[in-house]
Write an enzyme that holds these catalytic residues in place. Structure first.
Site, PDB file in Angstrom:
ATOM      1  N   GLU A  83       0.817  -1.210   0.000  1.00  0.00           N
ATOM      2  CA  GLU A  83       0.000   0.000   0.000  1.00  0.00           C
ATOM      3  C   GLU A  83       0.854   1.265   0.000  1.00  0.00           C
ATOM      4  O   GLU A  83       0.566   2.205  -0.723  1.00  0.00           O
ATOM      5  CB  GLU A  83      -0.931  -0.015   1.234  1.00  0.00           C
ATOM      6  CG  GLU A  83      -1.892   1.144   1.325  1.00  0.00           C
ATOM      7  CD  GLU A  83      -3.030   1.082   0.310  1.00  0.00           C
ATOM      8  OE1 GLU A  83      -3.087   0.086  -0.447  1.00  0.00           O
ATOM      9  OE2 GLU A  83      -3.824   2.027   0.261  1.00  0.00           O
ATOM     10  N   ASP A  84       1.912   1.280   0.798  1.00  0.00           N
ATOM     11  CA  ASP A  84       2.625   2.544   1.052  1.00  0.00           C
ATOM     12  C   ASP A  84       3.991   2.679   0.398  1.00  0.00           C
ATOM     13  O   ASP A  84       4.602   3.740   0.485  1.00  0.00           O
ATOM     14  CB  ASP A  84       2.803   2.743   2.573  1.00  0.00           C
ATOM     15  CG  ASP A  84       1.465   2.891   3.273  1.00  0.00           C
ATOM     16  OD1 ASP A  84       0.472   3.173   2.579  1.00  0.00           O
ATOM     17  OD2 ASP A  84       1.418   2.719   4.497  1.00  0.00           O
ATOM     18  N   ASP A 266     -21.807  -8.757  37.570  1.00  0.00           N
ATOM     19  CA  ASP A 266     -20.525  -9.318  37.150  1.00  0.00           C
ATOM     20  C   ASP A 266     -19.463  -8.232  36.964  1.00  0.00           C
ATOM     21  O   ASP A 266     -18.554  -8.350  36.174  1.00  0.00           O
ATOM     22  CB  ASP A 266     -20.681 -10.146  35.872  1.00  0.00           C
ATOM     23  CG  ASP A 266     -21.372  -9.366  34.771  1.00  0.00           C
ATOM     24  OD1 ASP A 266     -21.787  -8.219  35.032  1.00  0.00           O
ATOM     25  OD2 ASP A 266     -21.482  -9.901  33.655  1.00  0.00           O
TER      26      ASP A 266
END
Ligand code: MN
Length: 741
Positions: A83-84, A266
């Protein structure tokens, strides 16, 4: 505080040391992936100013902690490289193998998916699309790890980006993590996202938790000690963990379920981890022995696991200070599944066992789901099951960003009909990602599909039936053809039926609304159109239908020597003509029409109904223009018959040898398309018909009306012409029509 490249390198060294202990044979490949990614991202920094490689490095650690294999760890290190940076898929495949390259590419694809706020159902489709796009579940797991680290470091983002990512995390990534059973990561994602989305609500809860923690600083310590001693005394080997409920689940209980702090039983929980299932139940017995259990709060998720494979015993008991708390009891294996879900089932590969084994593991996952489906929420179960069934579904976007789910192999035709049958019927082409594709293009998850429609199409092609994958599309195409054919059948059937009745001397005007139901019953049809359609496609002959109708009319007394004048509204546009004595036609005349009792009078043919030899005709004595000849079924005859001009009707008949040519009008009704008029003219030319005029107009409903004025010899030729014109593509109806001027 900010990390330098040396800091990141040092972090990686301590990570690879841990990794090598677990998987010594893969350490070198992982190191190579780290160095490759570090060089690829060299000079790039994150928004925080830190070297970019710190992010993939951290994601790899999360992936390792989840228990994933070396390929997944390497993919995590390399996940932003395609991608980069300028590095390509082919390069990664060459350096690290197809498995790693495919994982990296899968993560890249998910990264590119645009997120916009959606409604619940759309969101569910979007999640499924993520799963489908991933093909390999490890892609989702790496992507979730990526998102977790991004959220942990989200402080560097702008406020709008933070909110957008937080919303996306809440709506896609946390539910995905939940579905995959990775509860540890799900909780963290939810808490960070909540902090971004409602910082005030988040702070209120953390403040309260902190206050309570002070108040009960010894509370959890006391109960763990009590339980540990009790278990040891009974020879049960166990590890105890105390936890406070995570912020978002308290938030949800308070805001969605409107519970007060004291109603959240709880809030505190003690976890008991033992070696085997028998000890789970033994430990439960001991806990119930020393604390009073709250009725209705015991849940056995061991005998009935949750759909995401979660198994444990849950019980809520009241502590000695009167404070309720939850106890969870599980084995180590259950514990690992609870924390890491599907990832826990991703047994480490020994380098030898390849895809086949991972496939078997997936099957194993499905099988265990199937075994546990009893007593679980069936919807949730099914959607969980989908994870491994995604191979047979694709998820594509409309240009507006809506997600449409289709079976694998679906085409633009399926897509168009999935949106609306009108879209499919008007489709003339499709674009995927802005480019024109063929009708048989196989849609892929994530495609943005745009249907090109036109008003001027003649509808779907029969060939589409072979291309369409979904029965929905095929049914809609068939429906269209049936409907179009039906209209044509009705028109043709009606013409044949009325012709037949006329031959029998039965006036179709006798079929009034009051007799229709009974007559139709006789021929076993519900409506006249059904009868016409059946005649049109040959389901019943016009002769048979007309005979039965005549018989029924006779039986009802409607067919006397002299037909009765009906008061009901006629359903066909004909009217009883005044009864006049009939005489044999005479000699040849100039007009081709013999006027009873008058020789050589001026005869003209009315333009409203343009009679031709073969038509039943009647004359009307005009004032000063001779006799005007109409068809007996002409609208104007009907109008004039009821006026006080009755005495001016006169019997006329065709001469034995009429003229060669008569002018008459036709109107063609056809679906709007190009070249319609050209086709009509071609047909008329080949029939050697003289055409005096032609005009066409487009009607609003997508139909054309073509008006013709032609010259013909008689009704026989006219019928042949009508039959030929009816065969032209798109023609629905051909009717006789008057003409102007
Ligand atoms: Mn990333």
């Amino acid at each position: 505080m900010a990390m330098t490249i040396e800091d990141v390198n040092a972090r990686f060294e301590s990570f690879i040391a841990r990794f090598s202990q677990a998987h010594p044979q893969d350490a070198d490949r992982v190191r190579k992936a780290y160095e490759y990614a570090r060089d690829a991202h060299e000079g790039l920094v994150r928004l925080s100013g830190e070297p970019y490689i710190m992010h993939p490095q951290a994601v790899a650690e999360i992936v390792f902690e989840m228990g994933l294999d070396a390929e997944s760890v390497m993919a995590a290190l390399l996940h932003d490289v395609i991608e980069d940076t300028p590095h390509s898929y082919a390069e990664i495949e060459r350096e690290f193998g197809a498995d790693v390259a495919q994982l990296v590419e899968g993560v890249t694809k998910l990264t590119r998916t645009k997120y916009t706020y959606k409604e619940d159902e759309q969101m569910e489709n979007l999640r499924k699309m993520f799963l489908a796009m991933a093909k390999d579940i490890r892609v989702i797991l790496v992507k979730i790890a990526d998102r977790l680290h991004n959220m942990r470091t989200s402080g560097a983002w702008s406020e709008p980006k933070r909110r957008e990512k937080a919303l996306e995390t809440m709506e896609i990534y946390a539910p995905l993590a939940h579905r995959l059973g990775i509860s540890k990561i799900k909780w963290e994602l939810e808490d960070i996202a909540l902090q971004c989305l409602d910082p005030i609500g988040y702070k209120e809860i953390t403040d309260e938790l902190e206050k309570r923690e002070k108040n009960y600083s010894h509370f959890l310590e006391n109960i763990t000690t009590q339980i540990r001693e009790e278990l040891e005394a009974n020879g049960i080997k166990a590890e105890l963990q105390a936890r406070v409920k995570h912020v978002y689940s308290i938030y949800r209980k308070m805001y969605n379920q409107h519970k007060s702090w004291d109603e959240i039983y709880d809030l505190y929980a003690v976890r008991i981890i033992v070696d085997d299932i028998a000890d789970c139940y033994n430990a439960l017995g001991q806990v119930h022995y020393i604390y009073k259990p709250m009725p209705g709060r015991f849940k056995d998720y061991i005998s009935t696991p949750k759909p995401n494979m979660y198994r444990s015993l849950h019980t809520t008991v009241i502590g000695r200070e009167g404070v309720p708390f939850e106890v969870q009891i599980r084995t180590w294996e259950m514990h690992h599944t609870a924390e890491y879900g599907i990832a826990a089932h991703w047994k480490y590969k020994d380098g030898v066992s390849e895809n086949k084994e991972s496939f078997n593991q997936k099957l194993e996952w499905v099988r265990s789901l199937l075994e546990t489906q009893e007593d679980t929420d069936s919807d949730e179960f099914l959607s969980t099951l989908k994870i491994d069934m995604f191979a047979d579904e694709v998820f594509v976007f409309t240009p507006q960003g809506d997600v449409i789910s289709l079976p694998a192999g679906a085409t633009p035709i399926d897509f168009a009909y999935a949106i609306h049958s009108a879209v499919g019927n008007r489709m003339v082409g499709a674009k995927v990602g802005g480019r024109i594709v063929g009708y048989d293009y196989e849609l892929k998850s994530g495609d943005i599909v745009e249907v090109i429609t036109s008003k001027n199409t003649h509808g779907p092609s029969r060939g589409w039936l072979d291309i369409a994958k979904t029965s929905e599309a095929r049914n809609k195409i068939r429906q269209w053809f049936k409907k179009m054919a039906r209209e044509e059948n009705i028109a043709e059937g009606r013409a044949r039926f009325e012709e037949q009745l006329k031959k029998m001397g039965v006036d179709s005007a006798l079929l009034t609304e009051d007799v229709l139901p009974q007559v139709l019953k006789r021929v076993s049809f519900g409506t006249l159109d059904e009868l016409y359609a059946a005649i049109g496609y040959g389901g019943i002959t016009s002769m048979r239908a007309a005979n039965r109708v005549r018989d029924e009319l006779k039986r009802m007394g409607k067919l006397g020597e002299k037909p009765q004048q009906s008061t009901a509204i006629p359903i066909v546009d004909t009217v009883e003509t005044p009864a006049l004595p009939n005489k044999k036609p005479a000699k040849r005349t100039e007009s081709g029409v013999v006027v009873e009792g008058v020789d050589n009078c001026l005869v003209k043919f009315s333009r409203c109904c343009t009679p031709v030899p073969g038509d039943d005709i009647i004359g009307f004595v005009t004032r000063g223009y001779g006799v005007s000849v109409h068809r007996k079924d002409c609208q104007n005859v009907k109008a004039l018959a009821s006026s006080n001009e009755q005495g001016r009707w006169i019997n006329v008949s065709w001469a034995e040898e009429p003229k060669d040519k008569y002018v008459t009008g036709l109107e063609i009704s056809a679906r709007d398309r190009q070249n319609l008029v050209v086709d009509v003219m071609t047909a008329l030319t080949s029939l050697k018909v003289t055409v005096n005029s032609v005009s066409a107009k487009i009607l609003n409903d997508g139909y054309d009306a073509v008006s013709l004025v032609i010259e013909i010899a008689d009704i026989g030729e006219l019928k042949a012409i009508v039959a030929n014109l009816s065969k032209i593509q798109g023609v629905v109806n051909v009717t006789r029509k008057g003409y102007e001027g």
